[in-house]
Scaffold this active site. Structure first.
Site, mmCIF file in Angstrom:
data_model
loop_
_atom_site.group_PDB
_atom_site.id
_atom_site.type_symbol
_atom_site.label_atom_id
_atom_site.label_comp_id
_atom_site.label_asym_id
_atom_site.label_seq_id
_atom_site.Cartn_x
_atom_site.Cartn_y
_atom_site.Cartn_z
ATOM 1 N N ARG A 101 -9.264 -12.690 -31.830
ATOM 2 C CA ARG A 101 -8.727 -13.485 -30.781
ATOM 3 C C ARG A 101 -7.776 -12.610 -29.895
ATOM 4 N NH1 ARG A 101 -11.593 -15.792 -28.126
ATOM 5 N NH2 ARG A 101 -10.663 -14.402 -26.369
ATOM 6 N N LYS A 137 6.017 -10.357 -10.452
ATOM 7 C CA LYS A 137 5.725 -11.650 -10.940
ATOM 8 C C LYS A 137 4.534 -11.625 -12.185
ATOM 9 C CE LYS A 137 6.512 -13.548 -6.409
ATOM 10 N NZ LYS A 137 5.823 -14.187 -5.239
ATOM 11 N N LYS A 169 16.969 -9.507 -1.008
ATOM 12 C CA LYS A 169 15.900 -10.658 -0.558
ATOM 13 C C LYS A 169 16.715 -12.040 0.108
ATOM 14 C CE LYS A 169 12.070 -11.414 -3.106
ATOM 15 N NZ LYS A 169 11.242 -10.819 -2.407
ATOM 16 N N GLU A 199 14.521 -7.673 2.978
ATOM 17 C CA GLU A 199 13.496 -8.621 3.158
ATOM 18 C C GLU A 199 13.797 -9.019 4.688
ATOM 19 O OE1 GLU A 199 11.731 -11.680 0.714
ATOM 20 O OE2 GLU A 199 12.881 -13.010 1.852
ATOM 21 N N ASP A 220 8.197 -10.414 5.384
ATOM 22 C CA ASP A 220 7.941 -11.437 4.468
ATOM 23 C C ASP A 220 7.058 -12.681 5.438
ATOM 24 O OD1 ASP A 220 8.179 -13.176 2.142
ATOM 25 O OD2 ASP A 220 9.600 -14.264 3.184
#
Length: 282
Positions: A101, A137, A169, A199, A220
């Site tokens: 698994r 992410k 950002k 950004e 963005d």
């Protein structure tokens, strides 16, 4: 392992997964399978996919029982058809089942990311020459494997971690007072090898970033028309990256704007696990 990954880091990931799943043993196998029984199992794709992670798959079985042999039958990065055999596993059946698994979870995850990346890369190539990149992410603890899977799918990696590059950002801009002061502060304090990227969400912010000397700008959630104008203004001054809600249906149009890089969080945070089975011969 015949993959460009540090084995010590792989073992930490594999050992944690095995501890989670089999720290107390495998009661079903203990009760139904003799400890000395030998067997052969085959890992096969149940759908077409890009291969990634067979070295890690093999490492799982090595950590369970070093006598298990894993024969890899497909190359990393290869696109294979449904039904293709990816690997053959030989050895004692009990430890094969104990590692099954965990080995499949990792392989399915990595092949899923590689396959998703391949589709994005191919779609972007129809529109231009932009690089398709991942983002941070990633699944906590699995970034090393997921970034590798992106590379197997033909994509590129963005920052490895928070110290791998300066990326200013929206929250940095809010805390610092805007594009110009943030870029100037970063340029004043950053080590010289680090590129300063910021950004921007409007053409006015883009102009401010270029005037402040940003090395790269991240557009963005801009529409393609605005991106095209941003690319024109930034030409010869800064690398241009597109980001924000990029989907398989939109990546070709984004590439046509002429951006240099398209960063896609979905490569890792939304990739579906590939359908792969490990079947033991009777």
């Amino acid at each position: 392992m015949d993959i460009a990954l540090p084995i010590a880091a792989i073992d930490r990931i594999v050992d944690l997964a095995l501890e989670e799943d089999a720290a107390r043993g495998d009661v079903t196998t203990r009760l139904t399978v003799g400890p000395g029984r030998l067997g052969v199992a085959h890992a096969a794709a149940r759908e077409e996919l890009a291969v990634a992670g067979l070295g890690v798959f093999a490492r799982v079985f090595a950590r369970v029982d070093s006598s298990i042999e894993v024969q890899r039958l497909a190359a990393e990065g290869a696109w294979v058809a449904a039904g293709a055999r990816l690997a053959t596993v030989r050895g004692r059946v009990a430890p094969i089942l104990a590692g099954e698994r965990v080995a499949l979870n990792i392989l399915q995850r990595m092949c899923g990311i590689a396959s998703t990346t391949r589709r994005f890369v191919e779609a972007a190539a129809r529109g231009g020459r932009a690089r398709v990149c991942d983002t941070r992410k990633t699944t906590p603890g699995l970034r090393l494997l997921e970034r590798y899977a992106v590379r197997c799918g033909g994509g590129h990696n963005h920052r490895e971690d928070l110290c791998s590059g300066v990326l200013i950002k929206d929250n940095h801009l809010a805390a610092c007072g805007g594009v110009r002061p943030a870029v100037l502060a970063a340029k004043a304090g950053a080590p010289h090898p680090l590129r300063i990227e910021v950004e921007v969400t409007t053409l006015a912010e883009l102009d401010e970033a270029l005037a402040a000397g940003a090395d790269a700008v991240l557009l963005d959630n801009m529409d393609p028309g605005t991106m095209t104008e941003a690319v024109r203004r930034a030409a010869g001054h800064a690398l241009v990256e597109a980001s924000g809600g990029v989907r398989l249906e939109t990546v070709e149009a984004i590439a046509r704007t002429g951006v240099d890089v398209i960063s896609v969080g979905a490569l890792t945070h939304s990739a579906r696990a590939a359908d792969i089975a490990l079947d033991l011969e009777p």
